[in-house]
Motif scaffolding. Structure first.
Motif, PDB file in Angstrom:
ATOM      1  N   LYS A   1       2.223   7.383  11.146  1.00 15.39           N
ATOM      2  CA  LYS A   1       2.207   7.522   9.690  1.00 15.39           C
ATOM      3  C   LYS A   1       1.787   8.952   9.381  1.00 15.39           C
TER       4      LYS A   1
ATOM      5  N   ASP B   1      -0.306   4.254  -2.460  1.00  9.99           N
ATOM      6  CA  ASP B   1      -0.575   5.445  -1.650  1.00  9.99           C
ATOM      7  C   ASP B   1       0.620   6.377  -1.529  1.00  9.99           C
TER       8      ASP B   1
ATOM      9  N   ARG C   1       5.711   4.714   8.054  1.00  4.10           N
ATOM     10  CA  ARG C   1       4.803   3.664   8.500  1.00  4.10           C
ATOM     11  C   ARG C   1       5.283   3.165   9.859  1.00  4.10           C
TER      12      ARG C   1
ATOM     13  N   ASP D   1       3.465   6.512   0.443  1.00  3.85           N
ATOM     14  CA  ASP D   1       3.750   6.995   1.796  1.00  3.85           C
ATOM     15  C   ASP D   1       5.220   6.787   2.140  1.00  3.85           C
ATOM     16  N   ASP D   2       5.744   7.714   2.931  1.00  8.90           N
ATOM     17  CA  ASP D   2       7.148   7.656   3.342  1.00  8.90           C
ATOM     18  C   ASP D   2       7.329   7.142   4.760  1.00  8.90           C
TER      19      ASP D   2
ATOM     20  N   THR E   1       9.068   3.857   5.383  1.00 13.96           N
ATOM     21  CA  THR E   1       8.416   2.719   4.749  1.00 13.96           C
ATOM     22  C   THR E   1       9.465   1.819   4.094  1.00 13.96           C
TER      23      THR E   1
ATOM     24  N   ASP F   1       0.820  -1.216   0.000  1.00 12.64           N
ATOM     25  CA  ASP F   1       0.000   0.000   0.000  1.00 12.64           C
ATOM     26  C   ASP F   1       0.855   1.267   0.000  1.00 12.64           C
ATOM     27  N   ASP F   2       2.023   1.202   0.630  1.00 13.36           N
ATOM     28  CA  ASP F   2       2.879   2.379   0.762  1.00 13.36           C
ATOM     29  C   ASP F   2       3.673   2.696  -0.497  1.00 13.36           C
TER      30      ASP F   2
END
Length: 305
Positions: free
Chosen positions: A246, A100, A105, A102-103, A110, A94-95
């Motif tokens: 996150k 998505d 998590r 994202d950096d 991530t 997902d990251d």
């Protein structure tokens, strides 16, 4: 002298959480290949993505359901590891920038940031396959019929009719208006499917669970799965990046449909509490051994991360 009062479900959960989290952490550490095992970079990244972080809600649900049904926690290490491995793989994928993007998590970079995108893809693939092995090779061994039921439940929960399908719906819905029924259908698949599987994997390990028991546990799990997502949506609005581990505000940045966006914060909170009451109603025929499950239902809408 009066006898001491029975602990509340929340107190029982607070007592159980450290032990259950420690148990699954140790089981995951044993199951994951060592970072010095070829291919070393992949195995190191798998351990990075799984160990030492996370709420471990899904494995705790496995153990708590086992507790309600009289199954020793040790007998459920395999399915507890399996749901956490699937959850970790889903977060890694997902990251990714193609999802998505994202950096951060669980309070750390991530997987694709700490390693690279190709390694992150392989980490997710490897964790998913290891999850099924955790059920198939459960120690102590589970009856073959129980393992088949559990493997089927896990496969349905993770595939196109479950979590992966939910992610596809989520990506397609970005920037699109959804009504409440559509939003709930999305999250029944994306978030709820694996939470339901966490409960049902333990239920399938019980050889004496009747159809009413299974139906009530599944209904409980469906309610807490939606309540969990509502609380996640609220925390994305109200929580800080440091507290939730996150990037906060990511849903708005990605133009995702959320419960607060659709209902407003106050109504979203009310919807979450309504779902918790529905979950608790399904546990009414169970005795005090289900108090840990009752505590989880309340924790889900009160948590701060």
């Amino acid at each position: 002298m009066p006898s001491p009062s029975h602990p509340t479900p929340s107190e029982i959960l607070e007592d159980r959480l450290p032990a259950y989290r420690a148990q699954v952490e140790q089981a995951l550490d044993r199951l994951l290949p060592g970072g010095d095992t070829l291919p070393m970079r992949l195995h190191e990244a798998m351990r990075y993505a799984v160990l030492g972080t996370g709420k471990r809600l899904r494995p705790v649900l496995v153990y708590a359901t086992g507790e309600a049904l009289g199954i020793p926690p040790r007998n459920l290490d395999g399915p507890a590891c399996a749901v956490e491995l699937v959850h970790a793989y889903s977060l890694v994928h997902d990251d990714l920038p193609c999802m998505d993007d994202d950096d951060l998590r669980r309070g750390q970079p991530t997987c694709h940031k700490a390693y690279d995108e190709a390694t992150a893809v392989l980490v997710g693939d490897a964790l998913q396959s290891l999850a099924f092995r955790a059920v198939a090779d459960a120690d102590p061994p589970l009856p073959a019929e129980a393992r088949v039921r559990m493997l089927r439940s896990l496969a349905v929960a993770t595939g196109s009719r479950g979590m992966v399908g939910g992610q596809a719906l989520d990506l397609a819905a970005a920037g699109q208006p959804l009504d409440l029924a559509q939003l709930e259908d999305l999250h029944i698949h994306k978030t709820g499917a694996l939470i339901r599987a966490s409960v049902m994997l333990a239920a399938h390990a019980a050889d004496d669970a009747d159809s009413d028991t299974l139906e009530r546990l599944d209904s409980y799990a469906k309610s807490v799965g939606l309540a969990f997502q509502i609380r996640d949506d609220i925390l994305d609005v109200e929580g800080t990046t440091e507290a939730i581990g996150k990037t906060s505000g990511a849903d708005a940045r990605l133009e995702k449909a959320t419960y607060p966006g659709l209902l407003g914060l106050q109504e979203a909170r009310a919807r979450g509490h309504e779902l918790v009451q529905r979950a608790l109603h399904n546990l009414e025929p169970f005795d005090e051994r289900a108090d840990c499950l009752r505590g989880i239902a309340r924790f889900i809408v009160e948590r701060q991360h």
